[in-house]
Design a protein around this motif. Structure first.
Motif, PDB file in Angstrom:
ATOM      1  N   ARG A  90       0.819  -1.214   0.000  1.00 46.06           N
ATOM      2  CA  ARG A  90       0.000   0.000   0.000  1.00 46.06           C
ATOM      3  C   ARG A  90       0.854   1.266   0.000  1.00 46.06           C
ATOM      4  O   ARG A  90       2.010   1.252   0.394  1.00 46.06           O
ATOM      5  N   ALA A  91       0.236   2.357  -0.438  1.00 44.15           N
ATOM      6  CA  ALA A  91       0.906   3.653  -0.425  1.00 44.15           C
ATOM      7  C   ALA A  91       1.213   4.021   1.026  1.00 44.15           C
ATOM      8  O   ALA A  91       0.430   3.710   1.913  1.00 44.15           O
ATOM      9  N   PRO A  92       2.351   4.654   1.269  1.00 45.37           N
ATOM     10  CA  PRO A  92       2.721   4.968   2.644  1.00 45.37           C
ATOM     11  C   PRO A  92       1.740   5.975   3.239  1.00 45.37           C
ATOM     12  O   PRO A  92       1.254   6.848   2.542  1.00 45.37           O
ATOM     13  N   GLY A  93       1.441   5.811   4.530  1.00 45.68           N
ATOM     14  CA  GLY A  93       0.575   6.772   5.215  1.00 45.68           C
ATOM     15  C   GLY A  93      -0.896   6.516   4.949  1.00 45.68           C
ATOM     16  O   GLY A  93      -1.268   5.514   4.344  1.00 45.68           O
ATOM     17  N   ASP A  94      -1.706   7.432   5.421  1.00 50.89           N
ATOM     18  CA  ASP A  94      -3.158   7.325   5.293  1.00 50.89           C
ATOM     19  C   ASP A  94      -3.549   7.757   3.887  1.00 50.89           C
ATOM     20  O   ASP A  94      -3.352   8.899   3.493  1.00 50.89           O
ATOM     21  N   HIS A  95      -4.102   6.815   3.108  1.00 49.59           N
ATOM     22  CA  HIS A  95      -4.357   7.129   1.693  1.00 49.59           C
ATOM     23  C   HIS A  95      -5.359   8.266   1.542  1.00 49.59           C
ATOM     24  O   HIS A  95      -5.371   8.970   0.542  1.00 49.59           O
ATOM     25  N   ARG A  96      -6.229   8.472   2.558  1.00 47.62           N
ATOM     26  CA  ARG A  96      -7.218   9.544   2.450  1.00 47.62           C
ATOM     27  C   ARG A  96      -6.559  10.920   2.534  1.00 47.62           C
ATOM     28  O   ARG A  96      -7.164  11.924   2.201  1.00 47.62           O
ATOM     29  N   LYS A  97      -5.324  10.925   3.032  1.00 49.21           N
ATOM     30  CA  LYS A  97      -4.653  12.223   3.154  1.00 49.21           C
ATOM     31  C   LYS A  97      -3.736  12.520   1.975  1.00 49.21           C
ATOM     32  O   LYS A  97      -3.081  13.558   1.924  1.00 49.21           O
ATOM     33  N   LEU A  98      -3.624  11.571   1.052  1.00 44.74           N
ATOM     34  CA  LEU A  98      -2.763  11.793  -0.109  1.00 44.74           C
ATOM     35  C   LEU A  98      -3.523  12.529  -1.209  1.00 44.74           C
ATOM     36  O   LEU A  98      -4.731  12.350  -1.363  1.00 44.74           O
ATOM     37  N   SER A  99      -2.805  13.329  -1.978  1.00 38.93           N
ATOM     38  CA  SER A  99      -3.435  13.984  -3.122  1.00 38.93           C
ATOM     39  C   SER A  99      -3.637  12.954  -4.220  1.00 38.93           C
ATOM     40  O   SER A  99      -3.036  11.873  -4.206  1.00 38.93           O
TER      41      SER A  99
END
Lengths: 383, 383
Positions: free
Chosen positions: A332-341
């Motif tokens: 998965r993409a690092p961090g919370d995906h809802r916070k990514l652009s």
């Protein structure tokens, strides 16, 4: 002179699959009561009236009922501008006829920047309207080649204004002012571009009624303000206090702003805990009916966890499992995906699929394509 | 009392891939000139104002410009009802505010059947509006269980009218009257149901201004009339003469109807012949720029036939090759597929795929499903 400043109603909004139209109808009912009570001279609606260019019929019906009440029952002057979620052309329908009844709608940017003028005991107050517009559109409309970015677009439009010396003036605008605080539910105005506007461009106005950002806040001066959105439109806004501003305008244009919270049908909250604790139900008089994001601390799998929680909190909309997610593989993409652009999500996806990082050239190509699509989307008939 | 009767504008219509918005703008420009010239007391628009529930932005803009001119520049009373192509709720937006400026829009069926009342030297004339509505909706609205089909729905709505004795009255309706002539570009009102309405239900009115059928025609009496559509919206209408009606209303309610043709930007025509003849260009002063269906008599294949014909007739929209098509295998549905109903096309498709005929039960199931989908489609946000 007194007016109410509100913005970002996003009628037709859906939160984690939950249609919010009844909550929005409740909020507008509260607003109508407030307006009947304080009897202002005008209501300013600063963009993102609808959540999308082609709103669902119940959102159209709700706006119609509210505006009809304001205009035909209360004889209130209403001034509304389009935000980046609204369709300028659809919003402009009937504007000329409406304006004869005191309903002033500004969907599209026009060459002439004419104010709506209201009067009080001390003379005239000019209300200027700046609907949201892509800089490319302003460039074309004003035939102004050197114009780039939102700040220069707004400056160029303000320059077309012919001011009356000594006039008291108010501006309605839908923009992102530098240094202000964003929330998750706002759609970025630019992809890879410059969307920030310096508050200093508005220094000529006695009050600037802003829309776009969902937290109520001032922007470089107490007379430049966001009212914030009508409701909490993401869980990142759980701690916001949503308000409308009642602005008292003095003889010399100084303003006194009273921020008034409207009661909501259901709050939007986050709760956290182990399942056994959560199933105990709410403490402190909190409502079971609120829209909830539940952060579950349990580390083991639980069968039908949503079903169990909804027996206590029927409007739970999302469950996050931070401990399970933290251990969840490397893909998965690092961090919370809802916070990514969107751009970061795409880059992460590209890397996952190809094993390579997105080059700068590829990232720029992505920006160009997505910008063009968004621009097209704003005006297309069927999104 | 004089009024103009028009219907079926279908703004946003596309004919064989060709957007007709410029033709529609031209026609409305002609209509505006005609209205300025004859200075009527009212304009009646009898449904299918738009071609679909969510019209494209340029159609919205065109309607806005036209209505603004009528209402704010000419102070003309305009009465418009929804047809089966329009979205009742979207059309109702702003209706209450508009009505204060003499623009009376009836999108949805209401419980109260109230007229717009205009006056002349001889007293009042009541204009009743019956927007198109599915019988199921009328049943629900009027809580009238025994109501089936369009005729009983219309009767039930007319029964809610409280008449003033001796009043002169006009009705606007959008319906299919028994015995009238259809064209290809009308969307059927019912699938496998009863969509016909007997003209006798309208016998109480001094004039009935109808929309739905695209050929101008009377319907069971000279005072019950279709104006027909604004333009030719299919090649089956090539021989139609499109008009608007100017109706002169006498002191006792007798009407004199003058049907006036508006000039068009481009005609819609069919031509037929061998390629060599067609490439000679038009005779008799016909325009090269018309929208054409070319029926080509040649029996041999021709390379880039559309390219060749468009060099002479740039707006050729369709080429049919009757001799090639006649010899074209056994797989196709019998006859001209453009003349088959959706249900017949489905039956032919089913037979082609399975080798069996569609049973009566299956045909009914098809009707039920498609009716439900159409009903839903009429109100859905994103069609």
């Amino acid at each position: 002179m007194r007016f109410v400043h509100t913005a970002d109603w996003h009628l037709g909004r859906i939160l984690h699959g939950q249609r919010l139209i009844e909550d929005q109808a409740h909020a507008l009912g509260q607003l109508a009561l407030f307006i009947r009570d304080c009897n202002p001279d005008a209501l300013l609606i600063c963009g993102d009236v609808y959540d999308r260019a082609v709103p669902p019929p119940d959102a159209v019906e709700l706006l119609d009922e509210f505006l009809s009440e304001m205009v035909t029952d209360l004889n209130l002057t209403v001034i509304a501008i389009a935000g980046n979620h609204d369709s300028p052309i659809r919003m402009d329908f009937g504007a000329k006829v409406f304006s004869r009844q005191g309903l002033h709608v500004f969907g599209s940017v026009t060459e002439k920047f004419l104010p709506v003028i209201l009067h009080d005991a001390h003379g005239a107050v000019s209300f200027y309207s700046l609907p949201y517009a892509e800089p490319a559109l302003v460039r074309e409309k004003l035939s102004c080649e050197e114009l780039t970015g939102h700040e220069s677009a707004i400056k160029a439009m303000l320059d077309t204004r012919s001011r009356t010396p000594g006039e008291r003036s108010v501006l309605l605008a839908h923009a992102f002012i530098s240094g202000c605080e964003e929330a998750e539910s706002e759609r970025p105005l630019s992809i890879g571009g410059v969307d920030c506007v310096n508050a200093s461009v508005f220094s000529d106005f006695h009050y600037v009624a802003l829309g776009h950002l969902h937290r109520p806040q001032t922007a470089g001066g107490s007379q430049i303000r966001y009212s914030g959105s009508l409701l909490k439109y993401s869980f990142s806004e759980a701690d916001h206090k949503k308000v409308v501003h009642l602005v008292e305008f003095d003889r010399d244009g100084t303003c006194q702003v009273d921020s008034v919270a409207l009661t909501v049908r259901r709050d939007v909250r986050r709760i956290s805990g182990f399942l056994t604790d959560i199933l105990q139900g709410p403490a402190n008089g909190e409502s079971r009916d609120d829209y909830l994001l539940v952060s579950l601390l349990d580390q083991t799998p639980i069968l039908d966890v949503m079903g169990k929680i909804r027996e206590i909190y029927p409007n739970t909309l999302h469950i996050e499992r931070p401990h399970l997610e933290a251990g969840g593989g490397s893909g998965r993409a690092p961090g919370d995906h809802r916070k990514l652009s969107d751009a970061d999500l795409f880059a992460a996806f590209y890397q996952e699929v190809t094993g390579n990082e997105l080059s700068q050239e590829q990232a720029q190509a992505y920006d160009t394509i997505v910008s063009a699509l968004r621009q097209k989307d704003r005006e297309s008939a069927i999104p």
